[in-house]
Design a protein around this motif. Sequence first.
Motif, mmCIF file in Angstrom:
data_model
loop_
_atom_site.group_PDB
_atom_site.id
_atom_site.type_symbol
_atom_site.label_atom_id
_atom_site.label_comp_id
_atom_site.label_asym_id
_atom_site.label_seq_id
_atom_site.Cartn_x
_atom_site.Cartn_y
_atom_site.Cartn_z
ATOM 1 N N MET A 1 123.626 -20.919 30.542
ATOM 2 C CA MET A 1 123.377 -20.679 31.525
ATOM 3 C C MET A 1 124.327 -19.240 31.738
ATOM 4 N N GLY A 2 125.691 -18.748 30.340
ATOM 5 C CA GLY A 2 126.305 -17.789 30.648
ATOM 6 C C GLY A 2 124.979 -16.427 29.643
ATOM 7 N N TYR A 3 123.653 -17.420 28.085
ATOM 8 C CA TYR A 3 123.972 -17.175 28.218
ATOM 9 C C TYR A 3 122.584 -16.242 28.869
ATOM 10 N N ALA B 1 121.959 -15.546 32.292
ATOM 11 C CA ALA B 1 122.550 -14.557 32.845
ATOM 12 C C ALA B 1 122.971 -13.809 32.319
ATOM 13 N N GLY B 2 123.849 -13.878 31.207
ATOM 14 C CA GLY B 2 123.545 -12.154 30.613
ATOM 15 C C GLY B 2 121.912 -11.327 30.432
ATOM 16 N N LYS B 3 121.315 -11.728 29.807
ATOM 17 C CA LYS B 3 119.864 -12.044 29.759
ATOM 18 C C LYS B 3 119.277 -11.383 31.098
ATOM 19 N N ALA B 4 120.002 -12.246 31.728
ATOM 20 C CA ALA B 4 119.072 -11.362 33.839
ATOM 21 C C ALA B 4 119.554 -9.589 33.811
ATOM 22 N N THR B 5 120.464 -9.652 33.389
ATOM 23 C CA THR B 5 121.123 -8.816 33.745
ATOM 24 C C THR B 5 121.008 -7.431 33.125
ATOM 25 N N THR B 6 119.782 -7.735 31.657
ATOM 26 C CA THR B 6 119.930 -6.895 31.494
ATOM 27 C C THR B 6 118.038 -6.939 32.044
ATOM 28 N N VAL C 1 117.100 -7.212 35.424
ATOM 29 C CA VAL C 1 117.698 -6.137 36.248
ATOM 30 C C VAL C 1 117.070 -4.787 35.668
ATOM 31 N N ARG C 2 118.857 -4.693 34.918
ATOM 32 C CA ARG C 2 119.025 -2.715 34.736
ATOM 33 C C ARG C 2 117.776 -2.168 33.539
ATOM 34 N N ILE D 1 114.402 -12.621 40.195
ATOM 35 C CA ILE D 1 114.793 -12.244 38.437
ATOM 36 C C ILE D 1 115.504 -13.687 38.967
ATOM 37 N N MET E 1 116.412 -17.339 38.193
ATOM 38 C CA MET E 1 118.126 -17.423 37.337
ATOM 39 C C MET E 1 118.371 -19.123 38.206
#
Lengths: 85, 135
Positions: A35-37, A39-44, A46-47, A56, A60
Amino acid sequence: MIEFSPEVAESIITIASFVASGLALIAGVGPGIGMGYAAGKATTAVRRQPEARGAIITTMLLGQVVSGSTGIYSLIIAIFLIFGI
Amino acid sequence: MKEIKDPKKLQKKILKTTYLIALLPIISAIAAGDMESLLGFVFGLVVATLLLRLKYNNIIRALNMDMESAEKFIRNRYFAEYGLYFLVLFTAARNPSLNFLAAAVGLFMIKFTVLLLSVKDLLKDTFQSQFDRYK
Protein backbone atom coordinates in the motif's frame (compact mmCIF):
# COMPACT_ATOMS: atom_id res chain seq x y z
CA MET A 1 8.40 -43.15 21.24
CA ILE A 2 8.35 -40.31 23.77
CA GLU A 3 5.14 -39.98 25.72
CA PHE A 4 4.16 -36.78 27.48
CA SER A 5 1.83 -36.34 30.40
CA PRO A 6 -1.44 -34.54 29.49
CA GLU A 7 -0.28 -31.32 31.21
CA VAL A 8 2.98 -31.22 29.26
CA ALA A 9 1.19 -32.04 25.99
CA GLU A 10 -1.30 -29.23 26.62
CA SER A 11 1.52 -26.77 27.35
CA ILE A 12 3.29 -27.78 24.13
CA ILE A 13 0.06 -27.25 22.16
CA THR A 14 -0.48 -23.83 23.78
CA ILE A 15 3.08 -22.72 23.04
CA ALA A 16 2.84 -24.03 19.47
CA SER A 17 -0.43 -22.17 18.88
CA PHE A 18 1.12 -18.92 20.16
CA VAL A 19 4.15 -19.38 17.90
CA ALA A 20 1.85 -20.18 14.96
CA SER A 21 -0.27 -17.09 15.61
CA GLY A 22 2.90 -14.98 15.63
CA LEU A 23 3.94 -16.52 12.33
CA ALA A 24 0.46 -15.89 10.89
CA LEU A 25 0.76 -12.20 11.75
CA ILE A 26 3.78 -11.88 9.44
CA ALA A 27 1.27 -11.98 6.57
CA GLY A 28 -0.03 -8.61 7.76
CA VAL A 29 3.24 -6.87 6.90
CA GLY A 30 3.03 -7.44 3.13
CA PRO A 31 -0.10 -5.38 2.41
CA GLY A 32 1.34 -2.44 4.37
CA ILE A 33 4.49 -2.37 2.25
CA GLY A 34 2.44 -2.74 -0.95
CA MET A 35 0.00 0.00 0.00
CA GLY A 36 2.85 2.36 0.84
CA TYR A 37 4.50 1.67 -2.52
CA ALA A 38 1.20 2.31 -4.35
CA ALA A 39 0.66 5.56 -2.44
CA GLY A 40 4.13 6.77 -3.37
CA LYS A 41 3.50 6.06 -7.04
CA ALA A 42 0.07 7.74 -6.82
CA THR A 43 1.61 10.98 -5.53
CA THR A 44 4.01 10.96 -8.47
CA ALA A 45 1.09 10.33 -10.85
CA VAL A 46 -0.92 13.24 -9.38
CA ARG A 47 2.12 15.56 -9.76
CA ARG A 48 2.48 14.50 -13.38
CA GLN A 49 -1.22 14.71 -14.25
CA PRO A 50 -3.21 16.81 -11.73
CA GLU A 51 -6.45 16.59 -13.79
CA ALA A 52 -6.56 12.82 -13.16
CA ARG A 53 -6.58 13.29 -9.37
CA GLY A 54 -10.16 12.00 -8.94
CA ALA A 55 -9.55 8.88 -10.99
CA ILE A 56 -6.27 8.19 -9.15
CA ILE A 57 -7.95 8.56 -5.74
CA THR A 58 -10.82 6.21 -6.67
CA THR A 59 -8.44 3.59 -8.05
CA MET A 60 -6.21 3.87 -5.00
CA LEU A 61 -9.16 3.66 -2.60
CA LEU A 62 -10.52 0.53 -4.26
CA GLY A 63 -7.05 -1.04 -4.39
CA GLN A 64 -6.28 -0.29 -0.76
CA VAL A 65 -9.67 -1.55 0.44
CA VAL A 66 -9.22 -4.89 -1.28
CA SER A 67 -5.48 -5.36 -0.64
CA GLY A 68 -5.93 -4.97 3.11
CA SER A 69 -8.04 -8.14 3.27
CA THR A 70 -5.14 -10.59 3.33
CA GLY A 71 -3.77 -8.98 6.48
CA ILE A 72 -7.13 -9.35 8.21
CA TYR A 73 -7.37 -12.99 7.15
CA SER A 74 -4.10 -13.63 8.96
CA LEU A 75 -5.34 -11.66 11.98
CA ILE A 76 -8.48 -13.82 12.17
CA ILE A 77 -6.38 -17.00 11.96
CA ALA A 78 -4.07 -15.67 14.70
CA ILE A 79 -7.02 -14.89 17.00
CA PHE A 80 -8.49 -18.32 16.27
CA LEU A 81 -5.18 -19.87 17.31
CA ILE A 82 -4.87 -17.77 20.47
CA PHE A 83 -8.40 -18.16 21.79
CA GLY A 84 -9.31 -21.47 20.15
CA ILE A 85 -12.81 -20.22 19.29
CA MET B 1 -18.18 1.38 -10.95
CA LYS B 2 -15.05 2.37 -12.88
CA GLU B 3 -16.95 5.19 -14.64
CA ILE B 4 -17.28 7.01 -11.28
CA LYS B 5 -14.39 9.47 -11.06
CA ASP B 6 -15.54 11.29 -7.93
CA PRO B 7 -14.22 9.50 -4.81
CA LYS B 8 -17.08 10.76 -2.60
CA LYS B 9 -19.70 9.41 -5.02
CA LEU B 10 -17.80 6.12 -5.15
CA GLN B 11 -17.80 5.89 -1.36
CA LYS B 12 -21.54 6.55 -1.28
CA LYS B 13 -22.17 3.88 -3.90
CA ILE B 14 -20.00 1.33 -2.06
CA LEU B 15 -21.67 2.05 1.28
CA LYS B 16 -25.21 1.98 -0.19
CA THR B 17 -24.56 -1.38 -1.89
CA THR B 18 -22.89 -2.75 1.25
CA TYR B 19 -25.83 -1.81 3.46
CA LEU B 20 -28.25 -3.23 0.92
CA ILE B 21 -26.39 -6.55 0.90
CA ALA B 22 -26.01 -6.41 4.70
CA LEU B 23 -29.79 -6.31 5.11
CA LEU B 24 -29.93 -10.00 4.20
CA PRO B 25 -27.78 -11.32 7.12
CA ILE B 26 -29.32 -8.74 9.50
CA ILE B 27 -32.88 -9.83 8.69
CA SER B 28 -31.84 -13.50 8.84
CA ALA B 29 -30.26 -13.01 12.28
CA ILE B 30 -33.38 -11.18 13.54
CA ALA B 31 -35.65 -13.91 12.14
CA ALA B 32 -33.52 -16.62 13.77
CA GLY B 33 -33.40 -14.68 17.04
CA ASP B 34 -29.60 -14.87 17.10
CA MET B 35 -28.78 -11.58 18.81
CA GLU B 36 -25.06 -12.36 19.27
CA SER B 37 -24.61 -12.71 15.51
CA LEU B 38 -26.65 -9.58 14.84
CA LEU B 39 -24.65 -7.49 17.30
CA GLY B 40 -21.34 -8.89 16.07
CA PHE B 41 -22.23 -8.25 12.44
CA VAL B 42 -23.44 -4.68 13.07
CA PHE B 43 -20.32 -4.00 15.18
CA GLY B 44 -18.04 -5.20 12.39
CA LEU B 45 -19.98 -3.30 9.73
CA VAL B 46 -19.91 0.00 11.64
CA VAL B 47 -16.16 -0.26 12.26
CA ALA B 48 -15.58 -1.18 8.58
CA THR B 49 -17.55 1.92 7.49
CA LEU B 50 -15.52 4.17 9.78
CA LEU B 51 -12.26 2.62 8.61
CA LEU B 52 -13.25 3.26 4.97
CA ARG B 53 -13.74 6.95 5.81
CA LEU B 54 -10.39 6.97 7.62
CA LYS B 55 -8.70 5.36 4.62
CA TYR B 56 -10.15 8.00 2.29
CA ASN B 57 -8.94 10.82 4.56
CA ASN B 58 -5.47 9.24 4.74
CA ILE B 59 -5.28 8.97 0.95
CA ILE B 60 -6.25 12.63 0.55
CA ARG B 61 -3.55 13.62 3.05
CA ALA B 62 -0.95 11.37 1.42
CA LEU B 63 -1.50 12.85 -2.05
CA ASN B 64 -0.29 16.26 -0.83
CA MET B 65 3.04 14.82 0.34
CA ASP B 66 6.18 13.90 -1.56
CA MET B 67 6.76 10.29 -2.64
CA GLU B 68 8.82 9.01 0.32
CA SER B 69 6.67 10.72 2.95
CA ALA B 70 3.45 9.40 1.36
CA GLU B 71 4.90 5.90 1.27
CA LYS B 72 5.89 6.03 4.94
CA PHE B 73 2.64 7.74 5.97
CA ILE B 74 0.35 5.19 4.30
CA ARG B 75 2.46 2.29 5.61
CA ASN B 76 2.29 3.59 9.19
CA ARG B 77 -1.43 4.28 8.90
CA TYR B 78 -2.00 0.76 7.61
CA PHE B 79 -0.33 -0.67 10.72
CA ALA B 80 -2.47 1.61 12.91
CA GLU B 81 -5.56 0.29 11.09
CA TYR B 82 -4.27 -3.23 11.57
CA GLY B 83 -4.14 -2.53 15.30
CA LEU B 84 -7.73 -1.27 15.20
CA TYR B 85 -8.82 -4.44 13.36
CA PHE B 86 -7.05 -6.46 16.06
CA LEU B 87 -8.86 -4.55 18.81
CA VAL B 88 -12.25 -5.12 17.12
CA LEU B 89 -11.64 -8.84 16.64
CA PHE B 90 -10.19 -9.19 20.15
CA THR B 91 -13.28 -7.49 21.61
CA ALA B 92 -15.57 -9.74 19.58
CA ALA B 93 -13.61 -12.81 20.71
CA ARG B 94 -13.66 -11.88 24.39
CA ASN B 95 -17.20 -10.53 24.64
CA PRO B 96 -19.80 -13.29 25.00
CA SER B 97 -22.59 -11.06 23.61
CA LEU B 98 -20.76 -10.64 20.26
CA ASN B 99 -20.26 -13.43 17.75
CA PHE B 100 -16.65 -13.46 16.55
CA LEU B 101 -17.31 -14.82 13.07
CA ALA B 102 -20.21 -12.41 12.53
CA ALA B 103 -17.93 -9.50 13.48
CA ALA B 104 -15.27 -10.78 11.05
CA VAL B 105 -17.86 -11.03 8.25
CA GLY B 106 -19.10 -7.51 9.09
CA LEU B 107 -15.51 -6.23 8.76
CA PHE B 108 -15.21 -7.92 5.37
CA MET B 109 -18.56 -6.73 3.96
CA ILE B 110 -17.14 -3.62 2.27
CA LYS B 111 -14.31 -5.64 0.71
CA PHE B 112 -16.78 -8.25 -0.55
CA THR B 113 -18.94 -5.49 -2.04
CA VAL B 114 -15.99 -3.91 -3.85
CA LEU B 115 -15.03 -7.32 -5.25
CA LEU B 116 -18.64 -7.99 -6.25
CA LEU B 117 -18.96 -4.64 -8.04
CA SER B 118 -15.64 -5.19 -9.82
CA VAL B 119 -16.70 -8.67 -10.98
CA LYS B 120 -20.01 -7.18 -12.18
CA ASP B 121 -18.09 -4.53 -14.20
CA LEU B 122 -15.78 -7.19 -15.63
CA LEU B 123 -18.67 -9.41 -16.73
CA LYS B 124 -20.48 -6.41 -18.20
CA ASP B 125 -17.39 -5.43 -20.23
CA THR B 126 -16.82 -9.01 -21.39
CA PHE B 127 -20.41 -9.47 -22.57
CA GLN B 128 -20.44 -6.01 -24.18
CA SER B 129 -17.29 -6.78 -26.17
CA GLN B 130 -18.75 -10.14 -27.26
CA PHE B 131 -21.98 -8.43 -28.40
CA ASP B 132 -20.00 -5.78 -30.27
CA ARG B 133 -17.98 -8.48 -32.03
CA TYR B 134 -21.09 -10.33 -33.27
CA LYS B 135 -23.00 -7.20 -34.33
